[in-house]
Structure formats: C-alpha cells, structure tokens
Design a protein around this motif. Structure first.
Motif, mmCIF file in Angstrom:
data_model
loop_
_atom_site.group_PDB
_atom_site.id
_atom_site.type_symbol
_atom_site.label_atom_id
_atom_site.label_comp_id
_atom_site.label_asym_id
_atom_site.label_seq_id
_atom_site.Cartn_x
_atom_site.Cartn_y
_atom_site.Cartn_z
ATOM 1 N N ALA B 89 0.832 -1.209 0.000
ATOM 2 C CA ALA B 89 0.000 0.000 0.000
ATOM 3 C C ALA B 89 0.867 1.262 0.000
ATOM 4 C CB ALA B 89 -0.932 -0.003 1.207
ATOM 5 N N ALA B 93 0.877 3.933 -3.009
ATOM 6 C CA ALA B 93 0.575 5.334 -2.680
ATOM 7 C C ALA B 93 1.705 6.238 -3.176
ATOM 8 C CB ALA B 93 0.374 5.484 -1.175
ATOM 9 N N GLU B 97 1.425 9.231 -5.963
ATOM 10 C CA GLU B 97 1.828 10.594 -5.589
ATOM 11 C C GLU B 97 2.958 11.093 -6.488
ATOM 12 O OE1 GLU B 97 0.711 10.532 -0.817
ATOM 13 O OE2 GLU B 97 2.786 10.205 -1.461
ATOM 14 N N ARG B 188 -4.254 9.519 -4.990
ATOM 15 C CA ARG B 188 -3.645 8.438 -4.191
ATOM 16 C C ARG B 188 -4.732 7.624 -3.486
ATOM 17 N NH1 ARG B 188 -1.503 11.118 0.642
ATOM 18 N NH2 ARG B 188 -3.721 10.955 1.120
ATOM 19 N N ASP B 189 -5.696 8.310 -2.869
ATOM 20 C CA ASP B 189 -6.757 7.601 -2.148
ATOM 21 C C ASP B 189 -7.621 6.775 -3.106
ATOM 22 O OD1 ASP B 189 -5.743 8.786 0.081
ATOM 23 O OD2 ASP B 189 -7.332 10.287 0.291
ATOM 24 N N CYS B 191 -6.657 5.392 -5.844
ATOM 25 C CA CYS B 191 -5.868 4.214 -6.251
ATOM 26 C C CYS B 191 -5.843 3.168 -5.140
ATOM 27 C CB CYS B 191 -4.447 4.623 -6.633
ATOM 28 S SG CYS B 191 -4.377 5.611 -8.143
ATOM 29 N N LEU B 192 -5.673 3.621 -3.912
ATOM 30 C CA LEU B 192 -5.620 2.664 -2.794
ATOM 31 C C LEU B 192 -6.971 1.977 -2.600
ATOM 32 C CD1 LEU B 192 -3.398 4.519 -0.155
ATOM 33 C CD2 LEU B 192 -2.755 2.674 -1.724
ATOM 34 N N ASN B 200 -3.185 -1.944 5.826
ATOM 35 C CA ASN B 200 -2.344 -0.817 5.437
ATOM 36 C C ASN B 200 -1.142 -0.649 6.366
ATOM 37 O OD1 ASN B 200 -1.462 1.337 4.035
ATOM 38 N ND2 ASN B 200 -3.182 2.672 4.461
#
Lengths: 201, 201
Positions: B89, B93, B97, B188-189, B191-192, B200
C-alpha cells in the motif's frame, strides 16, 4: 435567387450520407480506422469515390464523423445504465458492465474508439467524449457522496479516473474476447472499490 | 573501405543531437507538441534547420524521440517509488503521488505526454509506455494479492485500470496547478481504494 434543394433531394442526400457512414463504420468494425479509406467506403457502399467526396472532404473528416456517431451510441448506453432505478452502487456497477459488455460485443470497434492511433482530429473528439462520460459519472458519484453511500472524495476527479480506468483496462482483454465475463466482473468490482461504496444495499 | 567516424566526431554528433532534443523538450514544456517544429528547434538551439534534419527525418520522428525520452524519465520515477521499502500500500501510494507531483511540476509537458492530440507515431509510443507502466503496477498488485494485503483481483486488469485512472484524472486538474496537493491526495486515495487495501500497516 439562390438554388434551393427540394425536400426530396435533401432527403435523398441525407439517406446517402447515412449509407456511407454505415459502410464506413462496418469497415472500422472489421479493421479499425486503419481500414477506413475513401476508396474502401466507396466500394463498400457501391458508389464512386466522387460520391464519397461530395459528403466528406477527406478521410479525417469521415473518420471523425464515424467516431462521433459510434461514441454517441456508447455514451447513451452508459447514460441509460446510470439512470436505472437503484442505488448509486447498482447504477455505477451497471454502467461499468454496460461499457465492458458493449466493448466485447464489438472488440475491434471498441479498440478503434478507445485507443487506435489515428489522426489528431479523432484524438480531439476522444478528449471531448471522455469529458462527456466523466460528467455523467461525476453526477452519480456526487449524489453518492452527498447521501453518504460513498466515501468522501472529489467527484470530478474520481469520475475522470473511472473513465480512464474503464478505457485502459479493456485494451488488453479486447484481444481475448473469451475473457469477456471475468473481465467485465473484475472491472465492475474495481470501479465499485475505487469509489468507496459504503452501503451497497 | 567504408568511411568510419573518428571517436571525436561520434562524440560531437551525440552531444549535438542531445542538445537538439533538450531544445525540443523545452519547447514542449512551454507549448506542448503543437509548439514543436523543426524551425523552432533550430532557433532554440541556435543552429540551421539543415542541422536538425541531419538528426531527425521530420517533425514526427523528433516528436516521438522527445516523447520517449521524457516518458522514460517518468516511468523510472514511478518505478523507483514502487521499489521503495514499505508495504504494498505504501509503495502504490508513493507511485501515485510521484506520478501526480511530477505532472504538476511540469503541467504542460505532462498534458502533452498524456493526452495532447498528436501524430499517430506518438500515439503508438503512448500505448507502448502505458503497457510499461502497467507491468510495473501489475507486479506490485500481484504481490499484494498473494500476500493477502490486497483483495482478490486480476492484477493485470487492475494495473491497467490504475494507469488509465492516473492519466485521465489529471487532465482537468493540470489546468489548475493550485489544486496540486488536494488532487494528489485524492488520486492516491482513489488508487488505494481501487486495489482494495486490506491491511495498510
């Protein structure tokens, strides 16, 4: 006095243009935009090349028109899915499935519409229709965030991301139409996870 | 006997070609591929157009080379992020980014690389590099699924979807560089969530 077409002449021209576009799209369905030439459309439609040039100045204009007509149909299908009765999650799932299933139903056309390297004029139209898709998803995602069934997010960003995800993820699988159902389900699940469905009821 | 360049001549030619590519990229950074012409590169580099044509047959070849060099740099940066120490994760991330931050650092160039309507030769290179990005993400997603920190999914499909999502979602925000940090975090969020992070830690 300017020459005015009779209604019958106008009608006949519209029908002929529509026939040429139909012939053109069938070529793209078979071989992508690479297969679309003025000569091939003329042959396919059983007319001379001069007739094709009467309606389209060049291949790029014809390609762009074929692109627009086919894409508008796809956009309408996705829009209908997003407007179904049901929760936000159900509608987003239906939209992703609709997009994928329709792509697998005409894989060469889908590839041509999504990614085939073509004239910049078609690329411009692609960018435009991606924004159209995005706006449709954005409205539903915003509704979901407001009503608390989706996690907090920026609806416009998530919508564009979904559109990019749906298009890009199918490019490989479109070469293997046998993966149809598994791919469709995987794409739907990716999309639902991505928008953070809290309550799927 | 065939003519052989001396090492010094070879060296000088490489340096000149590199200088022309540097000049070309600076034009794309300012005005996208639309600003990239043989004439403009010649002016920028302070040479005659004949010199530019000695290294590049035409504008398309030059554009493709600029595209490749700039994209390889971006791919390497994302690859480095995916190879950081840390959980799956954390690495995913960092990759999202990195992609976004670098794009905001050179927004016109990013837009040109991702989406500017250009010659089909550049489109071909785009498709190729999207597959390169995808393969990098696929390996990390597969690792995450195998080790149970990501939900079950088809790593190749999710990877391509992430690449499409990252590219498409930045197109709008790149016009508004002030949204830099908020957009980067939101992407980023997204994608996660999309890859279904279970653990995580």
């Amino acid at each position: 006095m300017a020459y005015r077409e009779t209604p019958m002449v106008t009608q006949r021209k519209l029908a002929q243009k529509s026939g040429l576009l139909h012939a053109a799209e069938s070529l793209v369905r078979e071989g992508g935009f690479a297969a679309l030439t003025i000569q091939a459309v003329a042959s396919q439609a059983g007319v001379g090349v001069g007739t094709v040039y009467r309606y389209f100045r060049n291949k790029d204009e014809l390609s762009t028109e074929v692109f627009r007509r086919a894409t508008i149909r796809e956009v309408e299908a996705v829009k209908a899915a997003l407007q179904l009765d049901g929760s936000v999650a159900v509608r987003l799932a239906a939209a992703a499935e609709t997009f994928a299933q329709r792509a697998f139903g005409a894989p060469k056309l889908a590839w041509a519409l999504i990614a085939e390297p073509v004239d910049p004029a078609v690329d411009h139209a692609r960018l435009q229709y991606r924004r159209t898709y995005s706006a449709l998803f954005e409205a539903v995602i915003a509704e979901g965030v407001e009503s608390g069934v989706l996690q907090e997010q920026i609806p416009s960003l998530s919508a564009a991301a979904l559109v990019g995800a749906m298009a890009e993820s199918l490019l490989g699988p479109l070469d293997h139409p046998s993966c149809n159902e598994v791919t469709t389900a995987a794409l739907r699940d990716f999309c639902l996870r991505a928008v953070g469905v809290i309550d799927n009821s």
